[in-house]
Design a protein around this motif. Structure first.
Motif, PDB file in Angstrom:
ATOM      1  N   MET A   1     -75.628  33.375   0.926  1.00  0.00           N
ATOM      2  CA  MET A   1     -76.674  33.649  -0.487  1.00  0.00           C
ATOM      3  C   MET A   1     -76.252  32.662  -1.252  1.00  0.00           C
ATOM      4  N   THR A   2     -77.189  31.809  -1.789  1.00  0.00           N
ATOM      5  CA  THR A   2     -77.130  30.914  -2.635  1.00  0.00           C
ATOM      6  C   THR A   2     -77.123  31.209  -4.232  1.00  0.00           C
ATOM      7  N   ASN A   3     -76.452  30.561  -4.875  1.00  0.00           N
ATOM      8  CA  ASN A   3     -76.560  30.556  -6.457  1.00  0.00           C
ATOM      9  C   ASN A   3     -77.395  29.532  -7.197  1.00  0.00           C
ATOM     10  N   ASP A   4     -78.291  30.191  -8.087  1.00  0.00           N
ATOM     11  CA  ASP A   4     -79.219  29.193  -8.710  1.00  0.00           C
ATOM     12  C   ASP A   4     -78.602  28.312  -9.547  1.00  0.00           C
ATOM     13  N   ASN A   5     -77.418  28.568 -10.165  1.00  0.00           N
ATOM     14  CA  ASN A   5     -76.774  27.762 -10.914  1.00  0.00           C
ATOM     15  C   ASN A   5     -76.078  26.464 -10.273  1.00  0.00           C
ATOM     16  N   LYS A   6     -75.883  26.378  -9.085  1.00  0.00           N
ATOM     17  CA  LYS A   6     -75.305  25.576  -8.127  1.00  0.00           C
ATOM     18  C   LYS A   6     -76.324  24.475  -7.750  1.00  0.00           C
ATOM     19  N   PRO A   7     -76.061  23.288  -7.824  1.00  0.00           N
ATOM     20  CA  PRO A   7     -77.196  22.320  -7.632  1.00  0.00           C
ATOM     21  C   PRO A   7     -77.175  22.025  -6.135  1.00  0.00           C
ATOM     22  N   ARG A   8     -78.506  21.639  -5.608  1.00  0.00           N
ATOM     23  CA  ARG A   8     -78.806  21.760  -4.206  1.00  0.00           C
ATOM     24  C   ARG A   8     -78.238  20.391  -3.809  1.00  0.00           C
ATOM     25  N   VAL A   9     -77.481  20.546  -2.592  1.00  0.00           N
ATOM     26  CA  VAL A   9     -76.763  19.581  -1.830  1.00  0.00           C
ATOM     27  C   VAL A   9     -77.682  19.013  -0.606  1.00  0.00           C
ATOM     28  N   VAL A  10     -78.160  17.938  -0.448  1.00  0.00           N
ATOM     29  CA  VAL A  10     -78.716  17.149   0.631  1.00  0.00           C
ATOM     30  C   VAL A  10     -77.860  16.567   1.489  1.00  0.00           C
ATOM     31  N   LEU A  11     -77.794  16.916   2.870  1.00  0.00           N
ATOM     32  CA  LEU A  11     -76.751  16.354   3.658  1.00  0.00           C
ATOM     33  C   LEU A  11     -77.602  15.898   4.877  1.00  0.00           C
ATOM     34  N   LEU A  12     -77.120  14.495   5.220  1.00  0.00           N
ATOM     35  CA  LEU A  12     -77.721  13.874   6.132  1.00  0.00           C
ATOM     36  C   LEU A  12     -76.893  13.665   7.346  1.00  0.00           C
ATOM     37  N   GLY A  13     -76.906  13.969   8.488  1.00  0.00           N
ATOM     38  CA  GLY A  13     -75.849  14.100   9.338  1.00  0.00           C
ATOM     39  C   GLY A  13     -75.321  14.983   9.814  1.00  0.00           C
ATOM     40  N   LEU A  14     -75.452  15.663  11.215  1.00  0.00           N
ATOM     41  CA  LEU A  14     -74.783  16.937  11.693  1.00  0.00           C
ATOM     42  C   LEU A  14     -74.134  16.803  12.691  1.00  0.00           C
ATOM     43  N   GLY A  15     -73.380  16.048  12.893  1.00  0.00           N
ATOM     44  CA  GLY A  15     -72.156  15.999  13.880  1.00  0.00           C
ATOM     45  C   GLY A  15     -71.153  16.854  13.600  1.00  0.00           C
ATOM     46  N   ALA A  16     -70.230  16.942  14.184  1.00  0.00           N
ATOM     47  CA  ALA A  16     -69.083  18.037  14.019  1.00  0.00           C
ATOM     48  C   ALA A  16     -68.762  18.167  12.816  1.00  0.00           C
ATOM     49  N   MET A  17     -68.205  17.108  12.095  1.00  0.00           N
ATOM     50  CA  MET A  17     -67.954  17.047  10.578  1.00  0.00           C
ATOM     51  C   MET A  17     -69.104  17.329   9.883  1.00  0.00           C
ATOM     52  N   ILE A  66     -77.237  13.517  -2.869  1.00  0.00           N
ATOM     53  CA  ILE A  66     -77.495  13.064  -1.316  1.00  0.00           C
ATOM     54  C   ILE A  66     -76.201  12.926  -0.688  1.00  0.00           C
ATOM     55  N   VAL A  67     -75.987  13.414   0.458  1.00  0.00           N
ATOM     56  CA  VAL A  67     -74.537  13.159   1.020  1.00  0.00           C
ATOM     57  C   VAL A  67     -74.861  12.658   2.402  1.00  0.00           C
ATOM     58  N   THR A  68     -74.423  11.727   2.892  1.00  0.00           N
ATOM     59  CA  THR A  68     -74.528  10.940   4.154  1.00  0.00           C
ATOM     60  C   THR A  68     -73.136  11.255   5.013  1.00  0.00           C
ATOM     61  N   CYS A  69     -73.343  11.658   6.082  1.00  0.00           N
ATOM     62  CA  CYS A  69     -72.400  11.904   6.953  1.00  0.00           C
ATOM     63  C   CYS A  69     -72.629  11.586   8.427  1.00  0.00           C
ATOM     64  N   LEU A  70     -72.879  10.112   8.633  1.00  0.00           N
ATOM     65  CA  LEU A  70     -73.541   9.571   9.872  1.00  0.00           C
ATOM     66  C   LEU A  70     -72.573   8.744  10.833  1.00  0.00           C
ATOM     67  N   MET A  71     -73.015   8.338  11.870  1.00  0.00           N
ATOM     68  CA  MET A  71     -72.227   7.588  12.721  1.00  0.00           C
ATOM     69  C   MET A  71     -71.364   6.504  12.275  1.00  0.00           C
TER      70      MET A  71
END
Length: 293
Positions: A1-17, A66-71
């Motif tokens: 369940m999300t909390n409206d007071n917390k900022p949205r995180v945008v994550l690019l890259g869905l490898g194991a990490m 915006i968080v990137t976790c790419l190759m």
């Protein structure tokens, strides 16, 4: 369940990490938008409450952080090609070199974004588990880090290394280099005793306790480098170390073990000894590695 007071995180890259980071942010109640080049990897996260974007540009448009976790670094540029970064905060957790991070900071600034580089000192299993001790080195905009520290600390510990964007990558690589050097020594040690009577699990325990005890010498090396006095608090001088090291080489041959993992270090110590510094420890040899020294 999300909390409206917390900022949205945008994550690019869905490898194991990336997947581990996504799960931890969702568990901590952060609204999350994810994107991955192979779209099927995002579906389990959709079931956990994440919004799944069809493109990286669509994901970027969903939030400011915006968080990137790419190759690799090239993957970051490719993924963000065409995305509107104006007013965004880009936190790049992709493994790369210091110079790549420095260049990526300029690239981000030219596109209207603030930039923070990160070096992850954690395995995926440590993410979201504070007691596991995992953390991320961050470097670049201190203002950006201060603004988003709560969100970033929700998944892994935060350690700031400085304003140079590439410094996080440098410290990351420094620690990992030491780790792989240790692994080389461990590999050599197991090769030496692999056919002896002692069970290898018993030897492993001895090896772990010995290495742990020896790591206290790191502080001595740091003090010597800071002071420039490489003879301070030396427990075994370079003359003794090189003599012993040459014995190791003979013992390896006797055990039919290749000495290739340790030979370069012996050569380095021999070079320093040949310069007339027999009373030093190993700190003086570090200067031989720095080509600008």
């Amino acid at each position: 369940m999300t909390n409206d007071n917390k900022p949205r995180v945008v994550l690019l890259g869905l490898g194991a990490m990336g997947t581990a980071l996504a799960q931890a942010w969702l568990h901590a109640g952060y609204p999350l938008t994810v994107w991955n080049r192979t779209a099927s990897r995002a579906e389990p996260l959709r079931a956990l409450g994440a919004d799944v974007a069809a493109t990286a540009a669509e994901a970027v448009a969903a939030g400011t952080l915006i968080v990137t976790c790419l190759m690799d670094d090239a993957s970051v540029e490719d993924a963000l090609d065409g995305a509107d970064l104006v007013g965004r905060d880009l936190v790049d957790l992709t493994t790369g070199t210091p110079n790549e991070a420095d260049a990526r900071a300029v690239w981000a600034r030219d596109r209207g974004a603030r930039f923070l580089s990160g070096g992850i000192m954690s395995s995926p299993s440590m993410v979201g588990v504070p007691e596991a001790g995992g953390y991320v080195f961050y470097s670049g905009s201190r203002e950006l880090l201060d603004q988003h520290e709560s969100a970033l600390a929700a998944v892994l510990g935060v350690r700031y290394t400085g304003s140079r964007p590439g410094s996080a990558a440098l410290y990351d690589i420094a620690l990992l280099s030491a780790m792989y050097g240790m692994f080389a020594g461990v590999s050599h040690a197991f090769a030496l005793v692999r056919e002896e009577e002692m069970p290898l699990k018993e030897f492993s325990g001895l090896l772990t306790s010995w290495l742990t005890a020896m790591l206290t010498s790191n502080d001595t090396v740091a003090d010597q480098l800071d002071s420039g006095d490489y003879t301070r608090d030396v427990q075994a001088n370079l003359g003794m170390l090189v003599s012993g090291f040459r014995t190791f080489e003979v013992a390896a041959r006797e055990q039919d073990v290749d000495f290739r993992l340790l030979a370069p270090y012996l050569e380095l110590l021999e070079e320093r000894l040949g310069q007339g510094y027999s009373d030093e420890g190993t700190a003086g040899a570090i200067g031989l590695l720095a080509k600008s020294a």
